[in-house]
Design a protein around this motif. Structure first.
Motif, PDB file in Angstrom:
ATOM      1  N   UNK A 137       0.846  -1.181   0.000  1.00 54.45           N
ATOM      2  CA  UNK A 137       0.000   0.000   0.000  1.00 54.45           C
ATOM      3  C   UNK A 137       0.886   1.237   0.000  1.00 54.45           C
ATOM      4  N   UNK A 138       0.620   2.159  -0.910  1.00 53.09           N
ATOM      5  CA  UNK A 138       1.363   3.418  -0.929  1.00 53.09           C
ATOM      6  C   UNK A 138       0.699   4.412   0.019  1.00 53.09           C
ATOM      7  N   UNK A 139       1.547   5.132   0.751  1.00 58.07           N
ATOM      8  CA  UNK A 139       1.037   6.075   1.738  1.00 58.07           C
ATOM      9  C   UNK A 139       2.093   7.156   1.976  1.00 58.07           C
ATOM     10  N   UNK A 140       1.650   8.335   2.375  1.00 59.47           N
ATOM     11  CA  UNK A 140       2.579   9.408   2.746  1.00 59.47           C
ATOM     12  C   UNK A 140       3.178   9.085   4.113  1.00 59.47           C
ATOM     13  N   UNK A 141       4.462   9.427   4.286  1.00 58.65           N
ATOM     14  CA  UNK A 141       5.140   9.125   5.542  1.00 58.65           C
ATOM     15  C   UNK A 141       6.093  10.253   5.918  1.00 58.65           C
ATOM     16  N   UNK A 142       6.344  10.364   7.212  1.00 58.65           N
ATOM     17  CA  UNK A 142       7.393  11.238   7.732  1.00 58.65           C
ATOM     18  C   UNK A 142       8.198  10.376   8.687  1.00 58.65           C
ATOM     19  N   UNK A 143       9.461  10.109   8.332  1.00 56.87           N
ATOM     20  CA  UNK A 143      10.327   9.203   9.078  1.00 56.87           C
ATOM     21  C   UNK A 143      11.615   9.914   9.474  1.00 56.87           C
ATOM     22  N   UNK A 144      12.191   9.498  10.570  1.00 51.75           N
ATOM     23  CA  UNK A 144      13.473  10.034  11.001  1.00 51.75           C
ATOM     24  C   UNK A 144      14.208   8.967  11.795  1.00 51.75           C
ATOM     25  N   UNK A 145      15.529   9.110  11.870  1.00 52.76           N
ATOM     26  CA  UNK A 145      16.289   8.125  12.616  1.00 52.76           C
ATOM     27  C   UNK A 145      17.647   8.635  13.039  1.00 52.76           C
ATOM     28  N   UNK A 146      18.328   7.810  13.834  1.00 50.69           N
ATOM     29  CA  UNK A 146      19.652   8.160  14.321  1.00 50.69           C
ATOM     30  C   UNK A 146      20.379   6.897  14.768  1.00 50.69           C
ATOM     31  N   UNK A 147      21.690   6.970  14.805  1.00 49.65           N
ATOM     32  CA  UNK A 147      22.500   5.882  15.333  1.00 49.65           C
ATOM     33  C   UNK A 147      22.406   5.922  16.853  1.00 49.65           C
ATOM     34  N   UNK A 148      22.157   4.774  17.463  1.00 52.42           N
ATOM     35  CA  UNK A 148      22.071   4.686  18.913  1.00 52.42           C
ATOM     36  C   UNK A 148      23.369   4.121  19.470  1.00 52.42           C
ATOM     37  N   UNK A 149      24.174   4.934  20.145  1.00 51.51           N
ATOM     38  CA  UNK A 149      25.421   4.424  20.702  1.00 51.51           C
ATOM     39  C   UNK A 149      25.194   3.419  21.838  1.00 51.51           C
ATOM     40  N   UNK A 150      24.041   3.461  22.463  1.00 50.51           N
ATOM     41  CA  UNK A 150      23.751   2.530  23.556  1.00 50.51           C
ATOM     42  C   UNK A 150      23.516   1.109  23.050  1.00 50.51           C
ATOM     43  N   UNK A 151      22.837   0.979  21.926  1.00 53.17           N
ATOM     44  CA  UNK A 151      22.529  -0.345  21.395  1.00 53.17           C
ATOM     45  C   UNK A 151      23.429  -0.736  20.230  1.00 53.17           C
ATOM     46  N   UNK A 152      24.123   0.255  19.659  1.00 54.71           N
ATOM     47  CA  UNK A 152      25.030  -0.019  18.551  1.00 54.71           C
ATOM     48  C   UNK A 152      24.336  -0.234  17.220  1.00 54.71           C
ATOM     49  N   UNK A 153      23.090   0.188  17.111  1.00 54.79           N
ATOM     50  CA  UNK A 153      22.387   0.047  15.841  1.00 54.79           C
ATOM     51  C   UNK A 153      21.693   1.356  15.467  1.00 54.79           C
ATOM     52  N   UNK A 154      21.070   1.353  14.314  1.00 55.30           N
ATOM     53  CA  UNK A 154      20.357   2.522  13.824  1.00 55.30           C
ATOM     54  C   UNK A 154      18.895   2.370  14.221  1.00 55.30           C
ATOM     55  N   UNK A 155      18.313   3.395  14.800  1.00 53.24           N
ATOM     56  CA  UNK A 155      16.909   3.399  15.210  1.00 53.24           C
ATOM     57  C   UNK A 155      16.154   4.407  14.366  1.00 53.24           C
ATOM     58  N   UNK A 156      15.007   3.993  13.830  1.00 55.50           N
ATOM     59  CA  UNK A 156      14.187   4.914  13.058  1.00 55.50           C
ATOM     60  C   UNK A 156      12.733   4.799  13.506  1.00 55.50           C
ATOM     61  N   UNK A 157      11.996   5.863  13.290  1.00 52.48           N
ATOM     62  CA  UNK A 157      10.597   5.921  13.696  1.00 52.48           C
ATOM     63  C   UNK A 157       9.884   6.951  12.831  1.00 52.48           C
ATOM     64  N   UNK A 158       8.583   6.930  12.870  1.00 54.83           N
ATOM     65  CA  UNK A 158       7.850   7.917  12.098  1.00 54.83           C
ATOM     66  C   UNK A 158       6.360   7.688  12.104  1.00 54.83           C
ATOM     67  N   UNK A 159       5.719   8.397  11.187  1.00 60.01           N
ATOM     68  CA  UNK A 159       4.266   8.352  11.071  1.00 60.01           C
ATOM     69  C   UNK A 159       3.876   8.012   9.636  1.00 60.01           C
ATOM     70  N   UNK A 160       2.885   7.141   9.519  1.00 61.67           N
ATOM     71  CA  UNK A 160       2.272   6.845   8.230  1.00 61.67           C
ATOM     72  C   UNK A 160       0.917   7.537   8.212  1.00 61.67           C
ATOM     73  N   UNK A 161       0.571   8.160   7.098  1.00 64.65           N
ATOM     74  CA  UNK A 161      -0.715   8.847   6.985  1.00 64.65           C
ATOM     75  C   UNK A 161      -1.858   7.834   7.057  1.00 64.65           C
ATOM     76  N   UNK A 162      -3.038   8.334   7.362  1.00 68.25           N
ATOM     77  CA  UNK A 162      -4.218   7.471   7.425  1.00 68.25           C
ATOM     78  C   UNK A 162      -4.423   6.782   6.073  1.00 68.25           C
ATOM     79  N   UNK A 163      -4.631   5.483   6.118  1.00 67.74           N
ATOM     80  CA  UNK A 163      -4.862   4.696   4.905  1.00 67.74           C
ATOM     81  C   UNK A 163      -5.639   3.446   5.324  1.00 67.74           C
TER      82      UNK A 163
END
Length: 110
Positions: A27-53
């Motif tokens: 399903x195609x949907x509009x999104x706003x996503x962001x992320x950062x490297x987490x030095x505590x866990x040693x991985x990249x964490x990302x999060x965001x919002x998907x528009x209503x669909x």
């Protein structure tokens, strides 16, 4: 995530949400996503919002929690789909490769 724009990489645009890692179509949907490297866990964490669909809400109601979010340029990330918010959109978050381009850092040995 402390807030969009706080030294984080961001993506705003259309994504395709796949309801399994094997799925080819979604399903195609509009999104706003962001992320950062987490030095505590040693991985990249990302999060965001998907528009209503409606298709995404139906999948959530049917028990889908793990999704693949794919940007038009081919970047994709596996994330967790959360319950719809007040506006009908869905929060999504993941760890590991994000569904958007991030700068690569090469550490050189001295």
């Amino acid at each position: 995530m402390s807030g969009f724009g706080d030294d984080e990489e961001e993506y705003r645009g259309t994504v395709t949400v796949l309801f399994s890692e094997e799925a080819e179509e979604g399903v195609e949907v509009a999104a706003h996503l962001a992320g950062h490297f987490s030095p505590l866990t040693g991985d990249y964490r990302w999060t965001g919002r998907l528009a209503a669909e409606p298709g995404i809400t139906k999948a959530y109601e049917d028990g889908v929690r793990t999704v693949v979010v794919r940007a038009p340029d081919g970047h994709k990330g596996v994330g967790t789909l959360d319950a719809p918010n007040l506006w009908g959109g869905h929060p999504v978050n993941g760890a590991g490769a994000p569904p958007f381009a991030v700068p690569r850092i090469v550490i050189e040995d001295d």
